[in-house]
Design a protein around this motif. Structure first.
Motif, short mmCIF file in Angstrom:
data_model
loop_
_atom_site.label_atom_id
_atom_site.label_comp_id
_atom_site.label_asym_id
_atom_site.label_seq_id
_atom_site.Cartn_x
_atom_site.Cartn_y
_atom_site.Cartn_z
N ARG A 63 37.08 8.48 -17.76
CA ARG A 63 36.67 9.82 -18.18
C ARG A 63 35.17 9.88 -18.41
N VAL A 64 34.65 11.08 -18.65
CA VAL A 64 33.20 11.30 -18.69
C VAL A 64 32.66 11.24 -20.12
N PHE A 65 31.60 10.45 -20.31
CA PHE A 65 30.85 10.38 -21.56
C PHE A 65 29.39 10.66 -21.23
N ILE A 66 28.77 11.56 -21.98
CA ILE A 66 27.34 11.86 -21.81
C ILE A 66 26.69 11.88 -23.19
N GLN A 67 25.60 11.11 -23.34
CA GLN A 67 24.79 11.23 -24.56
C GLN A 67 23.70 12.25 -24.28
N MET A 68 23.65 13.28 -25.10
CA MET A 68 22.72 14.38 -24.88
C MET A 68 21.46 14.20 -25.71
N GLU A 69 20.48 15.06 -25.46
CA GLU A 69 19.20 14.95 -26.16
C GLU A 69 19.17 15.65 -27.50
N ASP A 70 20.12 16.54 -27.76
CA ASP A 70 20.22 17.19 -29.07
C ASP A 70 21.57 17.89 -29.17
N GLU A 71 21.82 18.47 -30.33
CA GLU A 71 23.12 19.11 -30.58
C GLU A 71 23.35 20.33 -29.70
N MET A 72 22.30 21.10 -29.47
CA MET A 72 22.46 22.30 -28.65
C MET A 72 22.80 21.95 -27.21
N ALA A 73 22.23 20.88 -26.69
CA ALA A 73 22.58 20.42 -25.35
C ALA A 73 24.02 19.92 -25.31
N SER A 74 24.45 19.28 -26.39
CA SER A 74 25.82 18.78 -26.46
C SER A 74 26.83 19.91 -26.37
N ILE A 75 26.64 20.94 -27.16
CA ILE A 75 27.61 22.03 -27.15
C ILE A 75 27.52 22.81 -25.84
N GLY A 76 26.33 22.91 -25.27
CA GLY A 76 26.17 23.57 -23.98
C GLY A 76 26.91 22.83 -22.87
N ALA A 77 26.83 21.51 -22.87
CA ALA A 77 27.55 20.70 -21.88
C ALA A 77 29.05 20.87 -22.06
N CYS A 78 29.49 20.93 -23.31
CA CYS A 78 30.92 21.12 -23.58
C CYS A 78 31.39 22.49 -23.11
N TYR A 79 30.58 23.53 -23.33
CA TYR A 79 30.92 24.87 -22.84
C TYR A 79 31.12 24.84 -21.32
N GLY A 80 30.17 24.24 -20.63
CA GLY A 80 30.23 24.18 -19.17
C GLY A 80 31.45 23.42 -18.67
N ALA A 81 31.72 22.26 -19.29
CA ALA A 81 32.88 21.46 -18.87
C ALA A 81 34.19 22.18 -19.17
N ALA A 82 34.24 22.88 -20.31
CA ALA A 82 35.46 23.63 -20.66
C ALA A 82 35.70 24.77 -19.67
N ILE A 83 34.64 25.44 -19.29
CA ILE A 83 34.76 26.52 -18.31
C ILE A 83 35.26 25.97 -16.97
N ALA A 84 34.88 24.71 -16.67
CA ALA A 84 35.32 24.06 -15.43
C ALA A 84 36.74 23.51 -15.54
N GLY A 85 37.37 23.66 -16.72
CA GLY A 85 38.76 23.27 -16.88
C GLY A 85 39.02 21.94 -17.55
N HIS A 86 37.99 21.32 -18.10
CA HIS A 86 38.16 20.02 -18.76
C HIS A 86 38.55 20.19 -20.23
N LYS A 87 39.26 19.18 -20.77
CA LYS A 87 39.48 19.09 -22.22
C LYS A 87 38.26 18.39 -22.77
N VAL A 88 37.51 19.07 -23.63
CA VAL A 88 36.21 18.57 -24.06
C VAL A 88 36.18 18.24 -25.55
N MET A 89 35.19 17.44 -25.93
CA MET A 89 34.99 17.11 -27.33
C MET A 89 33.51 16.81 -27.56
N THR A 90 33.04 17.18 -28.72
CA THR A 90 31.75 16.75 -29.22
C THR A 90 31.95 16.41 -30.68
N SER A 91 30.96 15.80 -31.28
CA SER A 91 31.02 15.50 -32.72
C SER A 91 29.61 15.58 -33.27
N THR A 92 29.51 15.88 -34.55
CA THR A 92 28.20 16.04 -35.16
C THR A 92 28.32 15.94 -36.67
#
Length: 93
Positions: free
Chosen positions: A54-83
């Motif tokens: 499965r896919v793991f990405i370390q992002m540069e900040d929290e806003m990028a993390s949630i943005g990546a999750c939004y995009g992946a969710a729209i593409a149909g993935h089950k997503v998670m972030t933590s903060t």
């Protein structure tokens, strides 16, 4: 641990258990930024997600993390972030 979801009984800390629960529930995309006190989540996800294909990405900040999750969710993935608390405030902006 190999290339599989954990089964059986295991003793682990809460952050580790959260990761294993997310994997068992089908999370296939994680994007996060290391910030205390959830660093253990990011660290374990960085190990476990590739192990189970499965896919793991370390992002540069929290806003990028949630943005990546939004995009992946729209593409149909089950997503998670933590903060942390302050990180959650940034994600709401």
């Amino acid at each position: 641990m190999g290339n599989r979801v954990l089964t059986g009984k295991h003793i682990m800390m809460s952050n580790e258990a959260m990761v294993e629960g997310a994997i068992a529930a089908g999370c296939n995309f994680y994007a996060g930024y290391p910030i205390t006190p959830q660093n253990e989540v990011l660290e374990r996800m960085s190990e476990r997600m590739p192990q189970v294909g499965r896919v793991f990405i370390q992002m540069e900040d929290e806003m990028a993390s949630i943005g990546a999750c939004y995009g992946a969710a729209i593409a149909g993935h089950k997503v998670m972030t933590s903060t942390s608390g302050p990180g959650f405030c940034l994600m709401q902006e």
